[in-house]
Design an enzyme around this catalytic site. Structure first.
Site, short mmCIF file in Angstrom:
data_model
loop_
_atom_site.label_atom_id
_atom_site.label_comp_id
_atom_site.label_asym_id
_atom_site.label_seq_id
_atom_site.Cartn_x
_atom_site.Cartn_y
_atom_site.Cartn_z
N GLU A 613 -38.04 -25.68 31.57
CA GLU A 613 -38.39 -24.59 32.46
C GLU A 613 -39.78 -24.70 33.08
OE1 GLU A 613 -37.07 -21.07 30.53
OE2 GLU A 613 -38.85 -20.02 31.25
N HIS A 702 -21.39 -18.79 24.94
CA HIS A 702 -21.58 -17.73 25.93
C HIS A 702 -20.28 -17.00 26.22
CE1 HIS A 702 -24.91 -20.59 26.38
NE2 HIS A 702 -25.60 -19.48 26.42
#
Ligand code: GLN
Ligand code: ZN
Length: 759
Positions: A613, A702
């Site tokens: 990130e 997920h």
């Protein structure tokens, strides 16, 4: 370069590039979630949206901004809004008749359709939805939202400026289902942008801000030629508002002279992350443009050095046609206002500026620039005084920590060769082939959340809370024993959040009460503020993990968050190089690993889900980042003996550009999100020379779906084609905290069965 004269434009002096939208009390989040749950209808949702927009607009105008951004309001995400505006939602939602429901289906999926993919917006913590373009995408303009919001603002008497995402950024961030370059669709889209400009002019726009943050990334010559093409064409539209192209999050570099050579009226430049005065001085054409100088940082929480900003502005005055004071980026990335913080210690508070305070700083700077510094002498003096207390505050220097870091030799971040460690660890752990484990967290059940809330409200004592968490841990250990997993975890019931949990226990951080920032859709986070030297006063996790280990003979994996992730998910101090801050955090984590080891913990996982990130947007800056990121991780994990096994966990990304760094982390075992592209990750790791233990996630956590034994077996067999059995671990692709207990139990039972079958 053609020498163009700007069209007649209404000048302005003070603005921001965008604002948060979720509401100071997260009103929009609540309303949207109520709409999803069927508790309110669309008209009630729209009313909440309108009230918020009105409140935002009037507050900004009242604060003295003479140009107010309009159109950044969104029920989910502005990239998604842009896709909807150009008829570019995927065909799988086309059958949903209601536009709002269609929009939300694209955003978050439903029983029948998958949502769009979500990914990080440049190097921020905000996630946008990735537009999907395919052969079936037929662009068509439906420009109701931005013109309507513009009219709404104009009716309120607000000096509004329309904001849209530019064609280059929209296309470059989109993905083409035919694997082609989405930019090839530019010529289909450009006429619609022209039409949009005309419609904005009709709605009363004098200015339009076209966001092109993609211009601060590395562009090819062909892409630079497109910059000239697009802005040449758009500026040639006859009835259009004045065009301001906004760059932010970095330095536009080669794109700046190209932009300046077109007939657009203005550019926004980010002076807080790379753009220099020399960049501007080198481009004579800017003397004919309006330049928005982003001198107030839109992404951090620190009070601006107004003197320094004024000196930048003063120098710019000479080289620009007209100078506007601005934030460097949208304020989407900062909390709303310090007004919502009652408990921040006054000295600390005086160092801060959240969204509303940054707006006030912009106004002060604009006044100083146009009316002279005497007009804002008090404001300048108080900013100066606050900065002085910050520079001299003892909390910014912990000499013990600094001396310890200075004393660490170059081998403090190195362990014995991995092969030697493997022998020692295998001897000590005696694990079977294809060891099974999980990533750390188990379901954060409503009961756990209730206990935590009760503790915060003082309804239960810390002792009662600890007792409850111990019971949770005992249950999770018993479950893992029953399922036959090989390496157990304590389940992380005591952690509200993997960064905040550590920030709350370390010196140098503080938490806000209401400093919410949108992460995606209705999800908001409250990043801790790292303001001073970081020091660990006492062990942070040893009691919990030691307790878990006392319940079983199997190894319990200690669970820590790594330094890069702690920094990525906090607001970090801006008064020293980030690598220095990273080393301080690393030292605290290192101390924790040593204490865990002393308490009998044989395996320690240091999570770095945010490794990808913070990767800089420009190639030239990437290596320096990877050096400190890898260095701080290694510092945090090299204090233990070679017989202690270090794991790490990575997720949330395409690892492409950091794949080499993953090998450099030198963790004995890396579990990595791979449920979607299993083999790809392994092959990339192999190509990067990675030869350590690896656990490519064998199923996607997920989704609530329980993976079958067959499916996991196939996945493991595939993995074995890329990785020898001695190096392969078996685990889900991420923590289980968002899942329900029943699914977790069923999934893990199948995972263990699959591992046994393959063994
Ligand atoms: N150990 C953490 C968990 O299992 C890791 C979370 C993450 O990767 N984001 O929840
Ligand atoms: Zn993860």
């Amino acid at each position: 370069m053609t020498n163009v004269h700007p069209r007649t434009t209404t000048p302005f002096t003070a603005t921001v590039l965008g604002i948060p939208r979720i509401g100071p009390k997260r009103e929009l989040k609540r309303a949207i979630e109520s709409y999803w749950a069927g508790r309110i209808d669309a008209s009630e949702l729209h009313a909440v949206g309108r009230d918020l927009r009105v409140a935002h607009l009037t507050a900004l105008a009242a604060a003295g901004l003479d140009s107010v951004p309009v159109g950044t309001f969104s029920y989910y995400d502005q990239m998604l809004d842009t896709a909807a505006m150009f008829g570019a939602l995927p065909p799988r939602v086309a059958g949903i008749a209601d536009p709002l429901d269609r929009y939300f289906a694209a955003a978050r999926g439903n029983d029948a359709v998958e949502p769009l993919e979500m990914t990080k917006w440049f190097d921020t913590n905000y996630h946008y939805l990735v537009p999907e373009l395919g052969p079936e995408t037929a662009f068509a303009l439906d420009a109701t939202k931005v013109p309507n919001e513009l009219r709404e603002a104009i009716e309120l008497g607000v000096p509004a400026r329309a904001v849209i995402i530019g064609p280059l950024t929209f296309l470059k961030l989109a993905k083409d289902s035919a694997e082609g370059n989405p930019l090839r669709r530019l010529n289909e889209l450009l006429p619609l942008y022209k039409e949009l400009l005309t419609q904005l002019a009709e709605a009363g726009a004098q200015w339009v801000q076209i966001d092109e943050p993609v211009l601060v990334t590395d562009l090819t010559d062909a892409e630079l030629a497109l910059v000239e093409h697009v802005y040449g064409e758009l500026s040639a539209v006859a009835d259009r508002p004045s065009i301001l192209v906004a760059t932010y999050f970095g330095r536009p570099g080669a794109a700046l002279p190209v932009l300046a050579s077109t007939a657009i009226e203005g550019v926004a430049l980010d002076f807080t992350s790379g753009t220099t005065l020399e960049d501007v001085a080198a481009i004579p054409a800017l003397a004919n443009k309006v330049v928005l100088a982003g001198v107030v940082d839109g992404r951090n929480v620190w009070r601006t050095d107004l003197d320094k900003a004024l000196s930048t502005l003063g120098t710019l005055l000479g080289g620009t046609g007209s100078l506007v004071v601005s934030t460097s980026s949208s304020l989407l990335h900062t909390p709303y206002s310090l007004d919502a913080e009652a408990d921040i210690e006054p000295t600390l508070r005086s160092w801060l500026a959240f969204g509303a305070e940054k707006v006030a700083e912009v106004r002060v700077l604009a006044t100083a620039l146009h009316d002279g510094t005497d007009a804002v002498a008090d404001e300048l003096a108080s900013a100066r005084a606050a900065l002085a207390t910050r520079a001299n505050d003892p909390r910014l220097r912990d000499n013990t920590v600094r001396a310890r870091l200075d004393a660490l030799g170059p081998d403090a971040a190195t362990r014995a060769p991995a092969a030697d460690r493997r022998v020692l660890q295998q001897e000590r752990l005696g694990l079977p082939l294809l060891p099974t484990t999980t990533i750390g967290s188990y379901p954060q059940t409503p009961a756990i959340r209730k206990d935590r809330a009760a503790l915060v409200k003082g309804e239960i004592t810390p002792e009662q809370y600890d007792e409850r968490m111990r019971a949770e841990i005992a249950e999770v250990i018993a479950l893992q024993e029953k399922l036959g997993l090989d390496v157990l975890v304590h389940g992380e019931p005591e952690r509200n959040d993997m960064v905040q949990y550590f920030a709350e226990q370390l010196d140098g951080f503080f938490a806000t009460a209401n400093g919410w920032v949108q992460s995606y859709g209705t999800r908001c986070v409250r990043p801790p503020i790292l303001y001073g030297d970081v020091a660990r006063q006492r062990p942070m996790t040893v009691e919990w993990i030691g307790y878990a280990q006392s319940l079983t003979d199997k190894p319990v994996k200690g669970m820590l968050t790594g330094p890069v992730t702690i920094l990525a998910w906090s607001f970090v101090r801006d008064d020293q190089p980030i690598e220095d801050t990273a080393r301080q955090v690393a030292l605290a984590i290192r101390d924790e690993t040593v204490d865990l080891q002393a308490a009998g913990i044989r395996i320690i996982q240091v999570d770095e889900p945010a490794l990808r990130e913070l990767l800089p947007l420009r190639a030239e800056a990437k290596q320096a980042y990877l050096d400190w990121a890898v260095g701080s991780f290694r510092l945090s994990t090299s204090g233990v003996s070679d017989a202690t096994q270090i794991h790490t966990h990575l997720c949330y990304s395409e690892f492409g550009e950091v794949i080499g760094a993953i090998a450099d982390l030198d963790a004995d075992v890396t579990s990595i999100e791979a449920a979607r592209s299993h083999m790809e990750v392994l092959e990339d790791l192999n190509a990067a020379g990675f030869s350590l233990g690896v656990g490519p996630g064998v199923y996607d956590i997920h989704s609530p779906r329980v993976p079958g034994v067959e499916e996991i077996t196939t996945s493991l067999r595939e993995a074995l084609e890329a990785v020898p059995a001695e190096r392969l671990w078996v685990n889900p692709d991420c923590g289980l905290k968002t899942r329900g207990p029943a699914e977790v139990e069923a999934s893990l039972r199948n995972l263990v069965a699959a591992a046994q079958a393959v063994r």
